[in-house]
Design a protein around this motif. Structure first.
Motif, short mmCIF file in Angstrom:
data_model
loop_
_atom_site.label_atom_id
_atom_site.label_comp_id
_atom_site.label_asym_id
_atom_site.label_seq_id
_atom_site.Cartn_x
_atom_site.Cartn_y
_atom_site.Cartn_z
N VAL A 1 43.23 36.67 35.64
CA VAL A 1 41.88 36.94 36.12
C VAL A 1 41.93 37.37 37.59
CG1 VAL A 1 39.65 35.86 36.60
CG2 VAL A 1 40.84 35.34 34.48
N LYS A 2 42.77 36.71 38.36
CA LYS A 2 42.90 37.05 39.77
C LYS A 2 43.39 38.48 39.94
CE LYS A 2 45.19 35.58 44.01
NZ LYS A 2 46.17 34.68 44.59
N ASN A 3 44.40 38.87 39.18
CA ASN A 3 44.94 40.22 39.27
C ASN A 3 43.90 41.25 38.83
OD1 ASN A 3 46.82 42.62 38.25
ND2 ASN A 3 47.92 41.39 39.76
N THR A 4 43.14 40.95 37.80
CA THR A 4 42.09 41.85 37.34
C THR A 4 41.03 42.04 38.41
OG1 THR A 4 42.46 41.11 35.07
CG2 THR A 4 40.39 42.25 35.51
N ARG A 5 40.67 40.96 39.09
CA ARG A 5 39.68 41.03 40.17
C ARG A 5 40.21 41.86 41.34
NH1 ARG A 5 38.58 35.60 40.18
NH2 ARG A 5 39.84 35.34 42.03
N ILE A 6 41.46 41.66 41.69
CA ILE A 6 42.08 42.42 42.78
C ILE A 6 42.13 43.90 42.41
CG2 ILE A 6 44.26 42.84 44.00
CD1 ILE A 6 44.69 39.79 43.95
N ASN A 7 42.53 44.22 41.17
CA ASN A 7 42.55 45.62 40.72
C ASN A 7 41.17 46.26 40.87
OD1 ASN A 7 45.25 45.54 40.01
ND2 ASN A 7 44.86 45.17 37.86
N GLY A 8 40.14 45.56 40.46
CA GLY A 8 38.77 46.09 40.54
C GLY A 8 38.33 46.33 41.98
N GLU A 9 38.65 45.40 42.85
CA GLU A 9 38.26 45.53 44.25
C GLU A 9 39.01 46.66 44.94
OE1 GLU A 9 35.92 44.57 47.54
OE2 GLU A 9 35.74 44.07 45.43
N VAL A 10 40.31 46.76 44.68
CA VAL A 10 41.11 47.84 45.26
C VAL A 10 40.61 49.18 44.72
CG1 VAL A 10 43.43 48.88 45.35
CG2 VAL A 10 43.15 46.43 45.72
N HIS A 11 40.27 49.24 43.44
CA HIS A 11 39.74 50.46 42.83
C HIS A 11 38.46 50.90 43.53
CE1 HIS A 11 37.51 52.54 39.46
NE2 HIS A 11 38.60 53.27 39.58
N ARG A 12 37.55 49.96 43.74
CA ARG A 12 36.26 50.27 44.37
C ARG A 12 36.45 50.78 45.79
NH1 ARG A 12 33.02 48.20 47.84
NH2 ARG A 12 34.18 46.28 48.12
N VAL A 13 37.25 50.07 46.57
CA VAL A 13 37.46 50.44 47.97
C VAL A 13 38.23 51.74 48.09
CG1 VAL A 13 38.56 49.71 50.13
CG2 VAL A 13 37.26 48.07 48.79
#
Length: 125
Positions: free
Chosen positions: A6-18
């Motif tokens: 879940v943590k990695n998925t959240r990080i992927n999403g945030e990096v994608h957005r930024v």
């Protein structure tokens, strides 16, 4: 941390957005096509590397120019990423051209052509 945690998925999403925000609004390199979008991002579990798939609307030359422009701006992008996301490590970003959208459009066009030819054949019978 597992790859699909879940943590990695959240990080992927945030990096994608930024990353999409930085490419769309902050980079002024004329080689980068304005119709460039970030399709997916995969950050390694150790946060050292990141693979970003990008899609460019245009011909092969435009795609290669955009890739060169993004590679030359990697330092700036990494710096902005570090400022906007508080991570233990800021990942090294590797850009990859994503052909899936172009492939999908090509396949859709081929299917339409086959359907049209089939309809014409049934009308003639």
């Amino acid at each position: 941390m597992r790859k699909n945690s879940v943590k990695n998925t959240r990080i992927n999403g945030e990096v994608h957005r930024v990353l999409a925000e930085i490419i769309r609004g902050e980079i002024k390199d004329p080689r980068i096509n304005p119709m460039t979008s970030v399709v997916a991002v995969e950050v390694a579990p150790d946060l050292k590397t990141c693979k970003a798939w990008i899609s460019v609307l245009g011909n092969e030359e435009s795609q290669q120019d955009t890739l060169k422009g993004l590679k030359s701006a990697e330092g700036y992008i990494k710096n902005q990423l570090a400022k906007k996301i508080n991570l233990r490590n800021t990942p090294e970003i590797r850009f990859v051209i994503d052909q899936s959208i172009e492939y999908g459009v090509t396949m859709s066009k081929m299917i339409d052509d086959v359907n049209r030819a089939d309809d014409e054949r049934h009308v003639e019978e």
